[in-house]
Write a protein that holds these residues in place. Structure first.
Motif, PDB file in Angstrom:
ATOM      1  N   SER A 370      36.208  52.063  47.952  1.00  0.00           N
ATOM      2  CA  SER A 370      35.904  51.663  49.231  1.00  0.00           C
ATOM      3  C   SER A 370      37.075  50.835  49.757  1.00  0.00           C
ATOM      4  CB  SER A 370      35.244  51.361  49.497  1.00  0.00           C
ATOM      5  OG  SER A 370      33.638  51.815  49.508  1.00  0.00           O
ATOM      6  N   ILE A 371      37.152  50.167  49.141  1.00  0.00           N
ATOM      7  CA  ILE A 371      38.645  49.026  49.547  1.00  0.00           C
ATOM      8  C   ILE A 371      39.607  49.900  50.544  1.00  0.00           C
ATOM      9  CG2 ILE A 371      39.726  48.216  47.753  1.00  0.00           C
ATOM     10  CD1 ILE A 371      39.662  45.422  49.165  1.00  0.00           C
ATOM     11  N   LEU A 372      39.905  50.607  49.934  1.00  0.00           N
ATOM     12  CA  LEU A 372      40.893  51.740  50.067  1.00  0.00           C
ATOM     13  C   LEU A 372      40.914  52.705  51.530  1.00  0.00           C
ATOM     14  CD1 LEU A 372      42.410  52.808  47.288  1.00  0.00           C
ATOM     15  CD2 LEU A 372      43.700  51.508  47.784  1.00  0.00           C
ATOM     16  N   GLN A 373      39.450  53.068  51.359  1.00  0.00           N
ATOM     17  CA  GLN A 373      38.938  52.912  52.994  1.00  0.00           C
ATOM     18  C   GLN A 373      39.032  52.033  54.471  1.00  0.00           C
ATOM     19  OE1 GLN A 373      39.168  56.805  52.325  1.00  0.00           O
ATOM     20  NE2 GLN A 373      39.719  56.191  50.575  1.00  0.00           N
ATOM     21  N   LEU A 374      38.600  50.507  53.655  1.00  0.00           N
ATOM     22  CA  LEU A 374      38.557  49.707  54.810  1.00  0.00           C
ATOM     23  C   LEU A 374      39.489  49.160  55.230  1.00  0.00           C
ATOM     24  CD1 LEU A 374      35.230  48.265  52.474  1.00  0.00           C
ATOM     25  CD2 LEU A 374      34.902  49.900  55.293  1.00  0.00           C
ATOM     26  N   THR A 375      40.580  48.983  54.862  1.00  0.00           N
ATOM     27  CA  THR A 375      41.677  48.746  54.531  1.00  0.00           C
ATOM     28  C   THR A 375      42.565  48.625  55.845  1.00  0.00           C
ATOM     29  OG1 THR A 375      40.775  46.986  52.324  1.00  0.00           O
ATOM     30  CG2 THR A 375      43.355  46.497  53.544  1.00  0.00           C
ATOM     31  N   PRO A 376      43.678  48.777  56.426  1.00  0.00           N
ATOM     32  CA  PRO A 376      44.792  49.456  57.290  1.00  0.00           C
ATOM     33  C   PRO A 376      45.768  49.007  56.394  1.00  0.00           C
ATOM     34  CG  PRO A 376      44.054  47.267  58.761  1.00  0.00           C
ATOM     35  CD  PRO A 376      43.154  47.562  57.148  1.00  0.00           C
ATOM     36  N   PRO A 377      46.506  50.491  55.722  1.00  0.00           N
ATOM     37  CA  PRO A 377      47.877  50.225  54.883  1.00  0.00           C
ATOM     38  C   PRO A 377      48.873  49.123  54.934  1.00  0.00           C
ATOM     39  CG  PRO A 377      47.256  52.001  55.324  1.00  0.00           C
ATOM     40  CD  PRO A 377      46.352  51.432  56.208  1.00  0.00           C
ATOM     41  N   ASP A 378      49.579  48.850  54.046  1.00  0.00           N
ATOM     42  CA  ASP A 378      50.408  47.344  54.281  1.00  0.00           C
ATOM     43  C   ASP A 378      51.933  48.296  54.342  1.00  0.00           C
ATOM     44  OD1 ASP A 378      49.955  47.277  51.211  1.00  0.00           O
ATOM     45  OD2 ASP A 378      49.666  45.202  51.733  1.00  0.00           O
ATOM     46  N   ASN A 379      51.927  49.754  53.478  1.00  0.00           N
ATOM     47  CA  ASN A 379      53.007  50.122  52.504  1.00  0.00           C
ATOM     48  C   ASN A 379      54.069  49.246  52.171  1.00  0.00           C
ATOM     49  OD1 ASN A 379      52.410  53.141  54.070  1.00  0.00           O
ATOM     50  ND2 ASN A 379      53.171  51.840  56.408  1.00  0.00           N
ATOM     51  N   TYR A 380      53.489  48.504  51.495  1.00  0.00           N
ATOM     52  CA  TYR A 380      54.170  47.693  50.852  1.00  0.00           C
ATOM     53  C   TYR A 380      54.074  48.329  49.407  1.00  0.00           C
ATOM     54  CZ  TYR A 380      55.165  43.991  47.111  1.00  0.00           C
ATOM     55  OH  TYR A 380      55.654  43.317  45.523  1.00  0.00           O
ATOM     56  N   THR A 381      55.030  48.415  48.831  1.00  0.00           N
ATOM     57  CA  THR A 381      56.043  48.982  47.210  1.00  0.00           C
ATOM     58  C   THR A 381      55.496  48.044  45.960  1.00  0.00           C
ATOM     59  OG1 THR A 381      56.862  51.146  48.460  1.00  0.00           O
ATOM     60  CG2 THR A 381      57.275  50.501  46.377  1.00  0.00           C
ATOM     61  N   GLY A 382      54.891  47.930  45.680  1.00  0.00           N
ATOM     62  CA  GLY A 382      55.300  47.061  44.522  1.00  0.00           C
ATOM     63  C   GLY A 382      53.833  46.910  43.591  1.00  0.00           C
ATOM     64  N   TYR A 383      53.851  44.979  42.928  1.00  0.00           N
ATOM     65  CA  TYR A 383      53.472  44.960  41.888  1.00  0.00           C
ATOM     66  C   TYR A 383      52.773  43.433  43.180  1.00  0.00           C
ATOM     67  CZ  TYR A 383      55.891  46.542  38.634  1.00  0.00           C
ATOM     68  OH  TYR A 383      56.836  47.443  37.698  1.00  0.00           O
ATOM     69  N   ILE A 384      51.512  43.143  42.325  1.00  0.00           N
ATOM     70  CA  ILE A 384      50.460  41.975  43.681  1.00  0.00           C
ATOM     71  C   ILE A 384      50.114  40.982  42.401  1.00  0.00           C
ATOM     72  CG2 ILE A 384      48.383  40.934  44.806  1.00  0.00           C
ATOM     73  CD1 ILE A 384      50.196  42.709  46.423  1.00  0.00           C
ATOM     74  N   ALA A 385      51.361  39.799  42.261  1.00  0.00           N
ATOM     75  CA  ALA A 385      50.736  38.823  41.325  1.00  0.00           C
ATOM     76  C   ALA A 385      50.345  37.364  42.525  1.00  0.00           C
ATOM     77  CB  ALA A 385      52.784  38.007  41.264  1.00  0.00           C
ATOM     78  N   GLY A 386      49.894  37.603  43.428  1.00  0.00           N
ATOM     79  CA  GLY A 386      49.060  36.705  44.246  1.00  0.00           C
ATOM     80  C   GLY A 386      49.580  35.078  44.565  1.00  0.00           C
ATOM     81  N   ASN A 387      48.787  34.365  43.567  1.00  0.00           N
ATOM     82  CA  ASN A 387      48.868  33.097  44.134  1.00  0.00           C
ATOM     83  C   ASN A 387      49.918  32.299  43.089  1.00  0.00           C
ATOM     84  OD1 ASN A 387      46.725  32.281  43.172  1.00  0.00           O
ATOM     85  ND2 ASN A 387      46.161  31.243  45.024  1.00  0.00           N
ATOM     86  N   GLY A 388      49.059  32.789  41.659  1.00  0.00           N
ATOM     87  CA  GLY A 388      49.708  32.505  40.651  1.00  0.00           C
ATOM     88  C   GLY A 388      48.552  30.754  39.719  1.00  0.00           C
ATOM     89  N   VAL A 389      47.445  31.075  40.903  1.00  0.00           N
ATOM     90  CA  VAL A 389      46.669  29.652  40.213  1.00  0.00           C
ATOM     91  C   VAL A 389      45.231  30.299  39.597  1.00  0.00           C
ATOM     92  CG1 VAL A 389      44.984  28.306  40.967  1.00  0.00           C
ATOM     93  CG2 VAL A 389      47.158  27.906  41.617  1.00  0.00           C
ATOM     94  N   TYR A 390      45.376  30.506  38.375  1.00  0.00           N
ATOM     95  CA  TYR A 390      43.635  31.658  37.664  1.00  0.00           C
ATOM     96  C   TYR A 390      43.037  30.604  36.635  1.00  0.00           C
ATOM     97  CZ  TYR A 390      47.580  34.807  37.602  1.00  0.00           C
ATOM     98  OH  TYR A 390      47.832  36.216  38.034  1.00  0.00           O
ATOM     99  N   GLU A 391      41.785  30.537  37.735  1.00  0.00           N
ATOM    100  CA  GLU A 391      41.185  29.544  36.952  1.00  0.00           C
ATOM    101  C   GLU A 391      39.938  29.692  36.310  1.00  0.00           C
ATOM    102  OE1 GLU A 391      40.121  26.411  38.316  1.00  0.00           O
ATOM    103  OE2 GLU A 391      40.979  26.842  40.305  1.00  0.00           O
ATOM    104  N   ALA A 392      40.174  28.983  35.052  1.00  0.00           N
ATOM    105  CA  ALA A 392      40.029  29.858  33.374  1.00  0.00           C
ATOM    106  C   ALA A 392      38.314  29.732  33.589  1.00  0.00           C
ATOM    107  CB  ALA A 392      39.771  28.473  32.706  1.00  0.00           C
ATOM    108  N   GLU A 393      37.046  29.802  34.977  1.00  0.00           N
ATOM    109  CA  GLU A 393      35.581  30.202  34.517  1.00  0.00           C
ATOM    110  C   GLU A 393      36.172  31.319  35.155  1.00  0.00           C
ATOM    111  OE1 GLU A 393      37.324  27.624  38.244  1.00  0.00           O
ATOM    112  OE2 GLU A 393      37.020  27.657  36.057  1.00  0.00           O
ATOM    113  N   ASN A 394      37.136  32.059  35.818  1.00  0.00           N
ATOM    114  CA  ASN A 394      37.187  32.881  36.420  1.00  0.00           C
ATOM    115  C   ASN A 394      37.271  34.251  35.421  1.00  0.00           C
ATOM    116  OD1 ASN A 394      35.407  32.248  38.451  1.00  0.00           O
ATOM    117  ND2 ASN A 394      37.341  32.178  39.729  1.00  0.00           N
ATOM    118  N   ALA A 395      37.711  33.678  34.467  1.00  0.00           N
ATOM    119  CA  ALA A 395      38.557  34.386  33.019  1.00  0.00           C
ATOM    120  C   ALA A 395      38.151  35.256  32.333  1.00  0.00           C
ATOM    121  CB  ALA A 395      39.343  33.838  32.055  1.00  0.00           C
TER     122      ALA A 395
END
Length: 518
Positions: A370-395
């Motif tokens: 679904s999220i691939l249907q909902l979201t306009p593609p950005d044509n980005y090739t590569g990985y997604i590292a995010g913002n680099g902050v990982y909350e322990a309670e969400n691990a």
């Protein structure tokens, strides 16, 4: 939806889950998130899960009966509320493509459900019925088929009959549990009430009948008064008298609340509703993610929660012009595409790690499609590292008959809280980390060590990089400190495991707030 099962499932041990995770070489992510990827994702989902003869979706990718066996044919096919979500996934594809294939499938899925479930009202869960009401009304908006409007109207009225003045108003979760304090099943929750606001606004639009708008604002006002605080959204109220609020955090609740707020903003133009929608969206993005990827919320029902959040967040982006969410949605869509299973193209329940070799549930796979249907593609090739902050309670927690817990007792933490109560062999916090390129990173753990010096092992991709990392005493549980360790990471997916093993010299209690520096 049965929340007792969700809460249990969210505490699954990581040992069950890691067994099917595979580490993938760097050329794993050769393609970008494009429109053709969205086509491939929905085609793979339908090829794996849809039974065209039954016009129904299988519960599991292997077409066998496993733990979530609540649907027709002994659980071979999806249960009631999953069916509504999977139907909406088809609508997501139709809305993106306007393809006659998905237009036909909208009708076929509805027909198949009615053949398997000829009397919907045998279901005692008002939230389950409410998801079908909402889906029917969306199907009417997309197709103009009056049958969908009639069914959505009928279901809405039946559910609304469950409103009474206990707890100051609100609609009961179950149609057979109206005795406050009799059990946890006698509750009024966000899962039932917020989707009803969205349905009421759709009925107001369809009939131009102000009575439905009045009902929408009535339900929303009750939600505001009982389930929303200045700092967060709560799950439900239960118990005798005025009731007790349960403050469980799910992306599902933030998604339904922001969807309800958006619907009323669209209907009234009142900016307070838009402010509420943006507040809910931002809370989830800030607190219910790992490095900006929507968090893993367990298997079964929980695997579909972020689909509902993403669908309503995209509505907020499109219908209210809130373009600030585009990058977040695109990064999550790219993450999903990167983590798909190459053998059949389907997507698992954890968007931070590659889909394993075991069976995948249809609700989890639908969330990724679904999220691939909902979201306009950005044509980005590569990985997604995010913002680099990982909350322990969400691990993901690796448990050994307990041994650690989630807590927010001591101030000064980031996110929603921290992992606490932790000094038992066989327990660990597992962070799933994606990197743009291979490198050595200085990773920092933020912690509290109020009982004195403590230590833990650190594994990266299954290999020990520190047997006994020292966490110096912080002198009290309300005081926080940090320790930093250089660790090697590969391009793409990695696991960082912070664990307890007394044989390695690990000792003492430790609270862990977050990991960052990635």
């Amino acid at each position: 939806m049965r929340f007792g099962k969700v809460v249990t499932v969210c505490l699954l041990t990581v040992s069950m889950l890691v067994s099917s995770v595979m580490f993938i070489p760097e050329n794993r992510y050769a393609s970008a998130f494009t429109a053709s990827n969205a086509d491939d994702a929905i085609n793979s989902f339908i090829n794996v899960f849809y039974d065209p003869s039954a016009k129904y979706f299988y519960t599991n990718s292997d077409h066998q009966i496993h733990e979530h066996a609540h649907g027709p044919d002994g659980g071979l096919y999806t249960d009631f509320w999953w069916g509504a979500q999977l139907w909406e996934t088809v609508m997501d594809a139709y809305e993106r493509t306007n393809s006659p294939v998905y237009r036909t499938l909208i009708d076929d899925v509805y027909t198949g459900f009615n053949q398997k479930v000829p009397d919907m009202m045998t279901n005692k869960f008002n939230d389950d019925l409410g998801w079908w009401a909402l889906a029917c009304l969306r199907a009417y908006e997309l197709t103009g088929t009056v049958e969908y409007l009639n069914r959505g109207t009928f279901l809405f009225e039946k559910i609304y009959d469950e409103w009474d003045n206990n707890y100051g108003g609100g609609i009961w979760w179950r149609r057979d549990a109206h005795n406050p304090g009799s059990s946890g099943d006698a509750q009024k929750n966000m899962a039932t009430n917020a989707p009803m606001v969205m349905s009421a606004v759709k009925l107001y639009n369809a009939y131009n009948d102000n009575n439905y708008l009045t009902k929408a604002t009535q339900i929303y006002s009750w939600i505001q008064s009982r389930l929303v605080t200045p700092t967060k959204i709560n799950d439900h109220v239960e118990g005798p008298g005025a009731g007790v609020i349960k403050d469980w955090d799910f992306t599902y609740n933030y998604g339904t609340y922001l969807g309800a707020s958006l619907s009323l903003y669209n209907a009234t133009g009142n900016s307070s509703y838009l402010n509420n929608a943006n507040w809910a969206a931002q809370y989830a993005i800030n607190n219910l993610t790992s490095a900006q990827t929507l968090l893993y919320e367990g298997e079964n029902d929980g695997a579909g929660f972020k689909m509902i959040f993403a669908r309503n967040l995209n509505r907020l982006r499109v219908e209210a012009g809130q373009s600030q969410y585009l990058t977040f949605l695109q990064q999550n869509a790219t993450q999903v595409w990167n983590q798909r299973r190459l053998s059949d193209g389907i997507i698992g329940s954890d968007w931070l790690r590659p889909t394993g070799s075991g069976y995948v549930q249809s609700l989890a796979a639908a969330a990724g499609a679904s999220i691939l249907q909902l979201t306009p593609p950005d044509n980005y090739t590569g990985y997604i590292a995010g913002n680099g902050v990982y909350e322990a309670e969400n691990a993901v927690k690796k448990l050994n008959n307990g041994g650690m817990s989630f807590e927010s007792l001591y101030s000064g933490y980031s996110g929603r809280g921290y992992v606490s109560g932790w000094n038992k062999d066989g327990t660990a916090i597992v962070f799933y980390v994606n990197q743009n390129s291979a490198s050595t990173k200085a990773v920092t753990f933020r912690y509290g060590a109020g009982a004195g010096n403590a230590s833990r092992y650190v594994k990266v991709n299954g290999v020990n990089v520190s047997n006994n990392l020292s966490f110096a005493s912080t002198g009290g549980w309300g005081t926080w400190s940090t320790v930093t360790l250089n660790i090697p990471l590969q391009a793409g997916p990695n696991t960082i495991e912070l664990g307890y093993n007394s044989a390695l010299g690990n000792s003492n209690f430790l609270n862990v707030d977050s990991m960052y520096g990635l």
